[in-house]
Write a protein that holds these residues in place. Structure first.
Motif, PDB file in Angstrom:
ATOM      1  N   GLN A 269      55.640 -59.331  -0.334  1.00 13.90           N
ATOM      2  CA  GLN A 269      57.149 -58.988   0.519  1.00 13.90           C
ATOM      3  C   GLN A 269      56.554 -59.670   1.703  1.00 13.90           C
ATOM      4  OE1 GLN A 269      56.867 -54.750   0.039  1.00 13.90           O
ATOM      5  NE2 GLN A 269      58.744 -54.588  -0.768  1.00 13.90           N
ATOM      6  N   GLY A 295      62.652 -53.550  -8.830  1.00 12.35           N
ATOM      7  CA  GLY A 295      61.877 -52.551  -8.434  1.00 12.35           C
ATOM      8  C   GLY A 295      60.579 -53.037  -7.396  1.00 12.35           C
ATOM      9  N   SER A 296      60.573 -54.309  -7.585  1.00 11.70           N
ATOM     10  CA  SER A 296      59.502 -54.963  -6.368  1.00 11.70           C
ATOM     11  C   SER A 296      59.762 -54.860  -5.322  1.00 11.70           C
ATOM     12  CB  SER A 296      59.313 -56.603  -6.831  1.00 11.70           C
ATOM     13  OG  SER A 296      60.641 -57.329  -6.777  1.00 11.70           O
ATOM     14  N   VAL A 300      64.173 -54.030   0.617  1.00 13.31           N
ATOM     15  CA  VAL A 300      63.843 -53.986   1.792  1.00 13.31           C
ATOM     16  C   VAL A 300      63.358 -55.158   2.616  1.00 13.31           C
ATOM     17  CG1 VAL A 300      61.626 -53.289   2.776  1.00 13.31           C
ATOM     18  CG2 VAL A 300      62.556 -51.647   1.233  1.00 13.31           C
ATOM     19  N   PRO A 476      54.832 -52.702  -5.928  1.00 10.28           N
ATOM     20  CA  PRO A 476      54.359 -51.717  -4.817  1.00 10.28           C
ATOM     21  C   PRO A 476      53.150 -51.045  -5.743  1.00 10.28           C
ATOM     22  CG  PRO A 476      56.542 -51.749  -4.891  1.00 10.28           C
ATOM     23  CD  PRO A 476      56.394 -52.711  -5.961  1.00 10.28           C
ATOM     24  N   PRO A 477      52.203 -50.791  -4.812  1.00 11.96           N
ATOM     25  CA  PRO A 477      51.157 -49.819  -5.461  1.00 11.96           C
ATOM     26  C   PRO A 477      51.462 -48.558  -6.505  1.00 11.96           C
ATOM     27  CG  PRO A 477      50.914 -49.961  -3.069  1.00 11.96           C
ATOM     28  CD  PRO A 477      52.074 -50.845  -3.493  1.00 11.96           C
ATOM     29  N   ASP A 581      69.139 -47.101  -8.623  1.00 14.17           N
ATOM     30  CA  ASP A 581      67.584 -46.553  -8.107  1.00 14.17           C
ATOM     31  C   ASP A 581      67.696 -45.002  -8.002  1.00 14.17           C
ATOM     32  OD1 ASP A 581      64.990 -46.413  -7.220  1.00 14.17           O
ATOM     33  OD2 ASP A 581      65.706 -47.230  -5.195  1.00 14.17           O
TER      34      ASP A 581
END
Ligand code: ADP
Ligand code: MG
Length: 721
Positions: A269, A295-296, A300, A476-477, A581
């Motif tokens: 990102q 969803g990556s 944002v 995301p982790p 989402d």
């Protein structure tokens, strides 16, 4: 001697030998010019020198024999059985051939026909026999027989037989050669590509089989080269026509926004934001594709980019493909801004849609509005009327506008549109991109196109060749991959049981109903029926329903109930395919999953496993075809969208992959996007290199002409001044 450009103007009817009767199937198949005919290349070659003589033919193994029909005869021992028997021979021996229920052979293989017979030879009571061989007729004229060692076999076109096509091609080639080469010699030499003239000669009439691949490579390169030239010109043209401006991001809003997020941006990102920031600072407008798995965290990134524009006094826009998604974006963005304390007073952190939060703010405030067919709202003024919102957009009061197509329709004028984000671009055509740009009058906004459709790199190079590409290739982790299982219809109870367990644990579920192609009405009706059936099967659960026939407000009402946890199970059509989402939803059941394409299944599956809880996807299907079985197996095997996209391309072929129809990919006749990556990359570099040096192709007139001639009217505008 004739250039390809010239040959693209000469109709096939110029080959007098064909006559109107033989031309008709060609025209019907879209082979209208000599250039088209020359691109109709053999599908296989038969090496005559290699063929076993009949007196030494090996038994019980696949062979191809060249022989002549000496005798042929059909009998019908039973009503539903015909047996066609022939005797074939070459100079050395003869052999019995037999076909069952292929009585047409009698007509298509008259005595005297020379053909290649492929199959297994067996010995029966000491007699050699070939049962049901595949047959290629080599031709009934002396010309094709003396062709040489290698006999090309062209794909049959309608009723026009391979040998007749071969003859037409020979005439065409004899009259056209030598075919001049417009590609600079040093470029060809660097890649070891042969001349165009040799390539056409060798692909149709190779002296030996090892001549075929180099010939094919050269013709594939040319196809890619033309396509990439047109893309390079298009990109150049966009840049020249554009009146861009350099943004001057200060980080005042974007930096604060990122700092206010409850998580750290991933490395990917940050890298992509950096790339976008760089574009914003350049004076020419950005044309960037933002690709990233569902969803990556693309949204944002997009919001940060919009805020970079807003910092300098510009407006931003987000365009979503559906009403539901637009609303979701709006709620998401207002929520994110509230978190970063960037919401306006006195309606601090209000979305205007009744989802107020407790945060206030004294710092800078960002005004967000939403305008769609069914919704008009703003975070700085509750109950804003549609007309007031439109006025505020025009005056610059609104900093960021979220919307659907309504946004680009007449009547909406921006004050100063600086950055535009288009979500899920595959729902929009290129023309809509252009219209959005025109909204900004004399000045072109920077454009960011987000897509979650995982496209193989080769395909994105050609589909979006005029765009710069950024890829978020890191999740995301903390996400766990969604577990996927295939259930047969008989096992469906397992799916409902699983839903019951998840709901018992506080989670929610989706049930996606069968796809009904081209009939949203029927699809809605079957979803309604399924909703009733499942309500009966799960009497303790709250089962909701959403489909495309509902009005926008109704859809949004259902979604907000589901979002608020007032519905446990949402029965849906593919309206929920993109972007929804809801992190609390953990199970997705897809009914008749074999009817969906791979990318669609993958998109749907992306709706679960978005939060802290592991997701599960259950595919109910009894696949009827091998393709469908392969698709389902691929889904169960991997969560990687790029791998699936590659699989999709392999299973379905490039002609049918989403979105290619309106792109130049449809014009690729020989090229294969999976196999020919290296040639594509080379052609792309060469094409962009040439256009860099010679933006109007004025020093390469033959190339310019060829692009026009071969790619047709769709590229005509590139050459207008
Ligand atoms: P996309 O648009 O690519 O499908 P979103 O931007 O909607 O993805 O992000 C999906 C979810 O992940 C959202 O809830 C978002 O807040 C969250 N998210 C985004 N970036 C991160 C990150 N770096 N770490 C943790 N969560 C993130
Ligand atoms: Mg999204």
């Amino acid at each position: 001697m004739a250039t390809l450009t010239r040959l693209a103007e000469v109709p096939v009817s110029e080959i007098k030998w064909l006559g109107p009767k033989n031309s008709a199937p060609l025209l019907k198949a879209g082979i209208t010019t000599i250039a088209d005919l020359l691109h109709h290349v053999p599908r296989t070659y038969i090496d005559r020198s290699d063929k076993p003589r009949l007196d030494r033919v090996p038994l019980d193994t696949e062979v191809t024999i060249i022989a002549e029909i000496k005798k042929i005869n059909t009998r019908r021992p039973k009503k539903k059985l015909s047996i066609t028997e022939a005797i074939i021979s070459d100079e050395t021996a003869s052999l019995d051939v037999i076909w069952f229920n292929q009585a047409f052979r009698q007509k298509s293989l008259p005595v005297g026909t020379e053909a290649a017979f492929s199959g297994k030879v067996t010995s029966r009571n000491g007699k050699l026999q070939m049962s049901t061989p595949v047959v290629e007729v080599l031709g009934d004229d002396e010309e094709s027989i003396v062709t040489g060692r290698i006999v090309p076999v062209h794909p049959q076109v309608g009723s026009l037989k391979p040998w007749a096509i071969l003859r037409a091609v020979r005439i065409a080639l004899n009259r056209s050669r030598p075919i001049p080469d417009p590609v600079p010699a040093e470029m060809l030499a660097r890649k070891g590509l042969i001349s165009r003239d040799q390539a056409f000669g060798d692909i149709h009439f190779p002296e030996s089989l090892d001549r075929v691949d180099p010939a094919r490579d050269r013709l594939v390169y040319d196809e890619f080269f033309r396509l990439e030239l047109s893309l390079a010109l298009q990109k150049r043209r966009q840049m020249d026509d554009a009146t861009g401006f350099a943004h001057t991001p200060t980080g005042e809003l974007a930096g604060r926004f990122v700092a206010g997020l409850p998580y750290e941006l991933t490395g990917a990102q940050r890298r992509v934001l950096e790339e976008i920031d760089q574009d914003l600072r350049e004076p020419h407008p950005m044309h960037r594709l933002l690709q990233g798995e569902v969803g990556s965290g693309k949204t944002v990134v997009a919001v940060a980019a919009l805020l970079s524009g807003v910092e300098g006094g510009w407006q931003g826009a987000i365009m979503a493909p559906t009403e539901v998604l637009a609303v979701q974006h709006y709620l998401g963005v207002t929520g994110l801004l509230a978190q970063a304390e960037l919401s306006p007073e006195p309606f601090a952190a209000s979305s205007g849609l009744g989802m107020d939060s407790l945060f206030g703010s004294d710092g800078p405030a960002v005004h967000i509005g939403i305008l769609t067919g069914g919704t008009a709202a703003a975070n700085y003024r509750p109950d804003i009327s549609r007309a007031d919102l439109i006025a505020d957009i025009a005056s610059g009061e609104v900093d960021i506008l979220v919307g659907t197509h309504a946004l680009i329709q007449e009547g909406v004028e921006f004050h100063k549109l600086g950055v535009a984000v288009v979500d899920e671009q595959h729902r929009f055509g290129v023309s809509q991109r252009v219209m959005l740009k025109e909204k900004a009058d004399a000045i072109d906004p920077d454009l960011l196109i987000m897509t979650a459709t995982p496209i193989p790199r080769t395909l994105s190079m050609t589909l979006y060749g005029d765009l710069d590409v950024s890829i978020i290739d890191e999740m995301p982790p903390g996400r766990t991959p969604v577990e996927t299982k295939v259930l047969s219809r008989l096992e469906e109870a397992l799916a409902w049981k699983r839903i019951g367990e998840e709901v018992g644990a506080g989670r929610q579920a989706y049930v996606v109903c069968p796809l009904v192609e081209d009939s949203p009405k029927v699809e809605a009706a079957s979803a309604t029926a399924e909703h009733d059936r499942l309500s009966g099967l799960m009497p303790d659960l709250r089962v909701g329903l959403i489909h495309g026939q509902l009005r926008p407000v109704e859809k949004e009402a259902v979604m907000s109930e589901f979002r608020a946890g007032e519905v446990d199970v949402l029965v849906a059509t593919t309206v929920i395919e993109v972007g929804i989402d809801i992190p609390n939803a953990t199970v997705m059941v897809i009914e008749d999953a074999d009817r969906f394409g791979l990318s669609q299944l993958h998109q749907l599956r992306g709706r679960v496993g978005r939060g802290r809880y592991p997701g599960m996807c259950l595919l109910i299907a009894d696949p009827a075809t091998e393709d469908a079985e392969e698709r389902l197996a691929a889904m169960a095997a991997t969560n990687d969208g790029f791998v699936l996209a590659q699989e999709d391309l392999r299973i379905r072929g490039q002609g049918t992959v989403f979105g290619v129809r309106q792109s130049g990919v449809a014009d690729l006749k020989l090229a294969n996007l999976l196999r020919d990556v290296d040639l594509l990359t080379a052609a792309r570099n060469d094409a962009f290199g040439i256009v860099d040096q010679d933006p109007g192709l004025t020093n390469h007139p033959e190339l310019a002409e060829e692009v026009r001639a071969m790619l047709g009217e769709s590229v005509e505008w590139l050459f207008k001044s």
